[in-house]
Design an enzyme around this catalytic site. Sequence first.
Site, PDB file in Angstrom:
ATOM      1  CG  HIS A   1      83.292  55.932  63.607  1.00 32.37           C
ATOM      2  ND1 HIS A   1      82.665  56.874  64.390  1.00 32.37           N
ATOM      3  CD2 HIS A   1      82.984  56.243  62.333  1.00 32.37           C
ATOM      4  CE1 HIS A   1      81.988  57.717  63.606  1.00 32.37           C
ATOM      5  NE2 HIS A   1      82.185  57.360  62.354  1.00 32.37           N
TER       6      HIS A   1
ATOM      7  CD  GLU B   1      80.668  55.025  55.459  1.00 34.04           C
ATOM      8  OE1 GLU B   1      79.769  54.240  55.137  1.00 34.04           O
ATOM      9  OE2 GLU B   1      80.685  55.609  56.558  1.00 34.04           O
TER      10      GLU B   1
ATOM     11  CG  ASP C   1      82.610  57.634  67.620  1.00 41.87           C
ATOM     12  OD1 ASP C   1      83.363  56.864  66.990  1.00 41.87           O
ATOM     13  OD2 ASP C   1      81.384  57.682  67.417  1.00 41.87           O
TER      14      ASP C   1
ATOM     15  CD  GLU D   1      81.921  60.126  59.847  1.00 45.13           C
ATOM     16  OE1 GLU D   1      81.512  59.071  60.370  1.00 45.13           O
ATOM     17  OE2 GLU D   1      81.684  60.415  58.662  1.00 45.13           O
TER      18      GLU D   1
ATOM     19  CG  ASN E   1      84.599  61.003  55.520  1.00 44.67           C
ATOM     20  OD1 ASN E   1      85.555  61.314  56.220  1.00 44.67           O
ATOM     21  ND2 ASN E   1      83.410  60.684  56.024  1.00 44.67           N
TER      22      ASN E   1
HETATM   23  O1  G2I Z   1      77.512  55.241  61.440  1.00 44.46           O
HETATM   24  C1  G2I Z   1      78.316  56.248  61.965  1.00 44.46           C
HETATM   25  C2  G2I Z   1      78.789  57.194  60.889  1.00 44.46           C
HETATM   26  C3  G2I Z   1      79.697  56.459  59.918  1.00 44.46           C
HETATM   27  N1  G2I Z   1      80.212  57.347  58.904  1.00 44.46           N
HETATM   28  C4  G2I Z   1      79.221  58.123  58.174  1.00 44.46           C
HETATM   29  C5  G2I Z   1      78.271  58.838  59.119  1.00 44.46           C
HETATM   30  O2  G2I Z   1      77.282  59.502  58.389  1.00 44.46           O
HETATM   31  C6  G2I Z   1      77.660  57.877  60.114  1.00 44.46           C
HETATM   32  O3  G2I Z   1      76.776  58.627  60.962  1.00 44.46           O
HETATM   33  C7  G2I Z   1      75.632  57.955  61.378  1.00 44.46           C
HETATM   34  C8  G2I Z   1      74.814  58.891  62.247  1.00 44.46           C
HETATM   35  O4  G2I Z   1      75.573  59.206  63.391  1.00 44.46           O
HETATM   36  C9  G2I Z   1      73.526  58.200  62.659  1.00 44.46           C
HETATM   37  O5  G2I Z   1      72.673  59.122  63.346  1.00 44.46           O
HETATM   38  O6  G2I Z   1      74.904  57.610  60.248  1.00 44.46           O
HETATM   39  C10 G2I Z   1      73.747  56.849  60.560  1.00 44.46           C
HETATM   40  C11 G2I Z   1      73.100  56.420  59.270  1.00 44.46           C
HETATM   41  O7  G2I Z   1      72.898  57.519  58.426  1.00 44.46           O
HETATM   42  C12 G2I Z   1      72.801  57.689  61.422  1.00 44.46           C
HETATM   43  O8  G2I Z   1      71.741  56.874  61.850  1.00 44.46           O
HETATM   44  C13 G2I Z   1      70.479  57.251  61.441  1.00 44.46           C
HETATM   45  C14 G2I Z   1      69.552  56.099  61.705  1.00 44.46           C
HETATM   46  O9  G2I Z   1      69.960  55.001  60.877  1.00 44.46           O
HETATM   47  C15 G2I Z   1      68.175  56.481  61.343  1.00 44.46           C
HETATM   48  O10 G2I Z   1      67.313  55.432  61.660  1.00 44.46           O
HETATM   49  C16 G2I Z   1      67.789  57.740  62.076  1.00 44.46           C
HETATM   50  O11 G2I Z   1      66.517  58.175  61.657  1.00 44.46           O
HETATM   51  O12 G2I Z   1      70.053  58.379  62.195  1.00 44.46           O
HETATM   52  C17 G2I Z   1      68.811  58.829  61.804  1.00 44.46           C
HETATM   53  C18 G2I Z   1      68.506  60.126  62.522  1.00 44.46           C
HETATM   54  O13 G2I Z   1      68.620  59.955  63.912  1.00 44.46           O
END
Ligand code: G2I
Length: 460
Positions: free
Chosen positions: A238, A159, A269, A267, A201
Amino acid sequence: MTTPRPGRLTAAIGGLAVAGLSVALALPAAAAGSTLQAAASESGRYFGTAIAANRLSDSTYTTIANREFNMITAENEMKMDATEPSQNQFSYGNGDRIVSWARQNGKQVRGHALAWHSQQPGWMQNMSGTSLRNAMLNHVTQVATHYKGQIYAWDVVNEAFADGSSGGRRDSNLQRTGNDWIEAAFRAARAADPAAKLCYNDYNTDNWSHAKTQGVYNMVRDFKSRGVPIDCVGFQAHFNSGNPVPSNYDTTLRNFAALGVDVQITELDIEGSGSSQAQQYQGVVQACLSVSRCTGITVWGVRDSDSWRASGTPLLFDGSGNKKAAYTSVLNQLNAGGTTTPNPTPTTPAPTPTTPPPTGGGSCTATYSEGQKWSDRFNGTVTIRANTNISGWQSTVTVRNPQRIIATWNGSPTWDSSGNVMTMRPSGSGALSAGQTTSFGFTVQHGGNWTWPSLTCTAS
Ligand code: G2I
């Protein structure tokens, strides 16, 4: 050209012939894959999902994940904040848990992500300049070394481009260390794990006409031309109603692949439900299958309830683990396979011929494919395909001002008075039998106009 599918029918019939009986063997048509991973494997592709370590104790979750997917991405566990919570103190517990679950179950792993402006540990967020650059490179080296030999592909940088119309880099502490931070990260990753494919990515890079897509494309083209070690580009994909699957998705994937990199949907969805969601999923699968270097698709979670945006029900299984309509459309499309064509579908209708077809009949098709690009010029190849047996052909290539064709190969060109229309004829015999192809090439000095030339083919 149809995507190659391995022969699936090998019937051992020796021993079935019984004297005096005629045995009718009803062999099924090529058996369809009954899971996403099996169906994707038919064309040599993978089908993956993101896995969260804290769900590995949920047996409904692991049963679906194990059955359907053969490529695993750690949803959060390999990010910078997870793997280096304090500077130089590395923490691999949850990442390792996911890798060992994947490997025990015969699956490959995509690494996500070595360098990113987001999800940085607190200590890194406050850094800048040379110390940040060195800390980032150390992180890339340490993490890629820890997982060396176990990663199919790394998202080395995630990103790094800005949204909107600029087409430029996103401002971040990493970007402020110098524009070369991305290539420095790729070089460090290559040195640490030479066997892993190295990907850039990003999201919102799906629509070919968007500035962000073009910005990433230009960076990858530049990296390839300068030998920066990049092997693949990940398209996060996404989607929702405000950001639907673009109709030119296959063009985007194909144009990136033409730079000499693999492309992967990393990724996926799509928010929504029912047949509209199912159709959009089908479109994404179709686009990937149409590009031979689109090597696989990963969905960003297993069930809707596992999603980072669960309320949008964007995944292939509902909260109870039931297959949704979107699942069925993905499976069916994977089983239907795809075709690889070198070009996007033309957006303008073919002109009506103003001259009658030449006597002697026969027909041919001319198809354009992009070659190398430079700041002032680009190469193109035209493939002539005989649709019937033909004894000769000629093909016109029309470029638009201020473009000029400055070099050609594999043919004998003539020009009209405007200089915009080149008629190419074969240097030797133009005879081709039905289905045969030949090609010629040229260099266009573009003067800032990157439009592809238009083509005709006339057979004799
Ligand atoms: O935002 C969607 C994706 C966009 N591209 C990069 C990916 O890495 C990203 O994935 C999301 C995860 O699916 C989420 O699960 O990235 C977020 C930020 O890293 C993730 O969210 C985080 C929350 O911000 C935290 O508060 C939480 O502790 O997930 C963590 C674990 O559940």
